[in-house]
Motif scaffolding. Structure first.
Motif, PDB file in Angstrom:
ATOM      1  N   VAL A 158      -4.029  12.811   4.040  1.00  0.00           N
ATOM      2  CA  VAL A 158      -3.465  11.472   3.919  1.00  0.00           C
ATOM      3  C   VAL A 158      -4.323  10.638   2.968  1.00  0.00           C
ATOM      4  O   VAL A 158      -5.550  10.614   3.078  1.00  0.00           O
ATOM      5  N   VAL A 159      -3.629   9.956   2.049  1.00  0.00           N
ATOM      6  CA  VAL A 159      -4.279   9.072   1.081  1.00  0.00           C
ATOM      7  C   VAL A 159      -3.603   7.714   1.170  1.00  0.00           C
ATOM      8  O   VAL A 159      -2.373   7.631   1.193  1.00  0.00           O
ATOM      9  N   ARG A 160      -4.401   6.651   1.218  1.00  0.00           N
ATOM     10  CA  ARG A 160      -3.892   5.270   1.179  1.00  0.00           C
ATOM     11  C   ARG A 160      -4.362   4.649  -0.129  1.00  0.00           C
ATOM     12  O   ARG A 160      -5.554   4.669  -0.425  1.00  0.00           O
ATOM     13  N   GLU A 161      -3.418   4.093  -0.887  1.00  0.00           N
ATOM     14  CA  GLU A 161      -3.729   3.506  -2.203  1.00  0.00           C
ATOM     15  C   GLU A 161      -3.121   2.119  -2.293  1.00  0.00           C
ATOM     16  O   GLU A 161      -1.916   1.951  -2.118  1.00  0.00           O
ATOM     17  N   LYS A 162      -3.972   1.119  -2.553  1.00  0.00           N
ATOM     18  CA  LYS A 162      -3.472  -0.246  -2.749  1.00  0.00           C
ATOM     19  C   LYS A 162      -2.680  -0.286  -4.054  1.00  0.00           C
ATOM     20  O   LYS A 162      -3.093   0.276  -5.057  1.00  0.00           O
ATOM     21  N   VAL A 202      -3.849  26.989  -2.741  1.00  0.00           N
ATOM     22  CA  VAL A 202      -2.531  26.739  -3.331  1.00  0.00           C
ATOM     23  C   VAL A 202      -1.961  28.075  -3.811  1.00  0.00           C
ATOM     24  O   VAL A 202      -2.643  28.847  -4.488  1.00  0.00           O
ATOM     25  N   ARG A 203      -0.704  28.335  -3.444  1.00  0.00           N
ATOM     26  CA  ARG A 203      -0.037  29.587  -3.807  1.00  0.00           C
ATOM     27  C   ARG A 203       1.073  29.330  -4.814  1.00  0.00           C
ATOM     28  O   ARG A 203       1.812  28.344  -4.705  1.00  0.00           O
ATOM     29  N   LYS A 204       1.199  30.219  -5.757  1.00  0.00           N
ATOM     30  CA  LYS A 204       2.231  30.126  -6.789  1.00  0.00           C
ATOM     31  C   LYS A 204       3.635  30.177  -6.172  1.00  0.00           C
ATOM     32  O   LYS A 204       3.882  30.956  -5.245  1.00  0.00           O
ATOM     33  N   ASP A 205       4.532  29.325  -6.684  1.00  0.00           N
ATOM     34  CA  ASP A 205       5.956  29.290  -6.328  1.00  0.00           C
ATOM     35  C   ASP A 205       6.256  28.923  -4.877  1.00  0.00           C
ATOM     36  O   ASP A 205       7.393  29.035  -4.442  1.00  0.00           O
ATOM     37  N   ARG A 206       5.277  28.480  -4.132  1.00  0.00           N
ATOM     38  CA  ARG A 206       5.531  28.048  -2.754  1.00  0.00           C
ATOM     39  C   ARG A 206       5.750  26.535  -2.765  1.00  0.00           C
ATOM     40  O   ARG A 206       4.948  25.804  -3.334  1.00  0.00           O
ATOM     41  N   PRO A 207       6.823  26.035  -2.150  1.00  0.00           N
ATOM     42  CA  PRO A 207       7.030  24.580  -2.101  1.00  0.00           C
ATOM     43  C   PRO A 207       6.132  23.927  -1.042  1.00  0.00           C
ATOM     44  O   PRO A 207       6.070  24.390   0.093  1.00  0.00           O
ATOM     45  N   TYR A 208       5.425  22.887  -1.449  1.00  0.00           N
ATOM     46  CA  TYR A 208       4.577  22.104  -0.554  1.00  0.00           C
ATOM     47  C   TYR A 208       5.181  20.710  -0.428  1.00  0.00           C
ATOM     48  O   TYR A 208       5.537  20.091  -1.431  1.00  0.00           O
ATOM     49  N   SER A 209       5.273  20.201   0.791  1.00  0.00           N
ATOM     50  CA  SER A 209       5.934  18.908   1.004  1.00  0.00           C
ATOM     51  C   SER A 209       4.966  17.741   0.810  1.00  0.00           C
ATOM     52  O   SER A 209       3.777  17.839   1.112  1.00  0.00           O
ATOM     53  N   VAL A 210       5.544  16.647   0.288  1.00  0.00           N
ATOM     54  CA  VAL A 210       4.809  15.403   0.092  1.00  0.00           C
ATOM     55  C   VAL A 210       5.710  14.283   0.596  1.00  0.00           C
ATOM     56  O   VAL A 210       6.900  14.241   0.285  1.00  0.00           O
ATOM     57  N   SER A 211       5.139  13.381   1.380  1.00  0.00           N
ATOM     58  CA  SER A 211       5.870  12.224   1.886  1.00  0.00           C
ATOM     59  C   SER A 211       5.087  10.973   1.498  1.00  0.00           C
ATOM     60  O   SER A 211       3.876  10.909   1.728  1.00  0.00           O
ATOM     61  N   ILE A 212       5.788  10.005   0.914  1.00  0.00           N
ATOM     62  CA  ILE A 212       5.145   8.768   0.466  1.00  0.00           C
ATOM     63  C   ILE A 212       5.872   7.594   1.113  1.00  0.00           C
ATOM     64  O   ILE A 212       7.102   7.532   1.083  1.00  0.00           O
ATOM     65  N   LYS A 213       5.100   6.685   1.689  1.00  0.00           N
ATOM     66  CA  LYS A 213       5.659   5.445   2.226  1.00  0.00           C
ATOM     67  C   LYS A 213       4.992   4.285   1.505  1.00  0.00           C
ATOM     68  O   LYS A 213       3.763   4.269   1.359  1.00  0.00           O
ATOM     69  N   THR A 226       0.848  -1.184   0.000  1.00  0.00           N
ATOM     70  CA  THR A 226       0.000   0.000   0.000  1.00  0.00           C
ATOM     71  C   THR A 226       0.890   1.242   0.000  1.00  0.00           C
ATOM     72  O   THR A 226       1.922   1.268   0.662  1.00  0.00           O
ATOM     73  N   ALA A 227       0.486   2.258  -0.749  1.00  0.00           N
ATOM     74  CA  ALA A 227       1.166   3.555  -0.713  1.00  0.00           C
ATOM     75  C   ALA A 227       0.394   4.451   0.252  1.00  0.00           C
ATOM     76  O   ALA A 227      -0.827   4.554   0.167  1.00  0.00           O
ATOM     77  N   VAL A 228       1.118   5.083   1.163  1.00  0.00           N
ATOM     78  CA  VAL A 228       0.520   6.038   2.095  1.00  0.00           C
ATOM     79  C   VAL A 228       1.165   7.390   1.795  1.00  0.00           C
ATOM     80  O   VAL A 228       2.357   7.582   2.035  1.00  0.00           O
ATOM     81  N   ALA A 229       0.379   8.298   1.227  1.00  0.00           N
ATOM     82  CA  ALA A 229       0.897   9.612   0.842  1.00  0.00           C
ATOM     83  C   ALA A 229       0.354  10.669   1.794  1.00  0.00           C
ATOM     84  O   ALA A 229      -0.842  10.694   2.088  1.00  0.00           O
ATOM     85  N   GLU A 230       1.268  11.518   2.279  1.00  0.00           N
ATOM     86  CA  GLU A 230       0.885  12.650   3.123  1.00  0.00           C
ATOM     87  C   GLU A 230       1.205  13.926   2.355  1.00  0.00           C
ATOM     88  O   GLU A 230       2.362  14.197   2.049  1.00  0.00           O
ATOM     89  N   PHE A 231       0.169  14.685   2.032  1.00  0.00           N
ATOM     90  CA  PHE A 231       0.297  15.916   1.276  1.00  0.00           C
ATOM     91  C   PHE A 231       0.146  17.095   2.235  1.00  0.00           C
ATOM     92  O   PHE A 231      -0.810  17.135   3.017  1.00  0.00           O
ATOM     93  N   GLU A 232       1.061  18.055   2.159  1.00  0.00           N
ATOM     94  CA  GLU A 232       0.925  19.260   2.975  1.00  0.00           C
ATOM     95  C   GLU A 232      -0.377  19.949   2.597  1.00  0.00           C
ATOM     96  O   GLU A 232      -0.705  20.114   1.420  1.00  0.00           O
TER      97      GLU A 232
END
Length: 169
Positions: A77-81, A99-110, A62-68
């Motif tokens: 948080v999204v869980r995808e088989k 969502v703001r232009k040119d701002r970095p948003y973090s994403v973590s995937i396990k 399973t992929a567990v993605a955490e989007f800022e």
């Protein structure tokens, strides 16, 4: 002399195999794409992350993605088989606001196996080249036939795209 050549070839083959094993130890996927998708017709914005499979993926992964969250607060948080036959994995966030232009948003995937053991972690950032203020706050269309939204396109001919006042500065 011939024995030395055979030993040298065996050593080279061993190093090549060891290199492949190291690559697989880093994880069965690699980041292949990351972006924000703005759909003006339905007034939504989403993260879309793609991963390319580079090694076998265990059954039950399973992929567990955490989007800022651009609005602040807890990550989304999204869980995808993940299916073993997939060559490409696409992870999409829930709908976003602010969502703001040119701002970095973090994403973590396990990637976690069937026993919930982490087999790979990917951390990245996503920047938008557009500010979400380019989107209306209400969908422009409704229904399967893309009928004009009466909340936006008024009977008197006026148009109200709405205003999002809830976004942090």
């Amino acid at each position: 002399m011939r024995t030395q050549a055979i030993v040298l070839m065996a050593a080279i083959a061993g190093l090549a195999l060891a290199g492949c094993q190291r690559q697989a130890e880093n994880g069965p996927t690699e980041l292949s794409g990351r972006l924000f998708v703005f759909d003006y017709r339905v007034a939504t914005a989403n993260y879309v992350i793609t991963l390319k499979k580079i090694a076998p993926i265990p059954e039950g992964t399973t992929a567990v993605a955490e989007f800022e969250n651009p609005m602040g607060g807890d990550p989304l948080v999204v869980r995808e088989k993940i299916y073993t036959f997939w060559d490409k994995i696409t992870l999409e966030s829930p709908d976003l606001r602010c969502v703001r232009k040119d701002r970095p948003y973090s994403v973590s995937i396990k990637l976690v196996d069937a026993k919930d053991k982490t087999i790979q972690t990917i951390k990245t950032e996503v920047k938008s080249d557009l500010d979400q203020t380019v989107l209306p706050t209400r969908a422009l269309v409704v229904g399967p036939g893309y009928t004009k939204n009466p909340d936006v396109f008024k009977a008197d001919g006026s148009i109200d795209y709405g205003h999002d006042e809830a976004c942090p500065a």
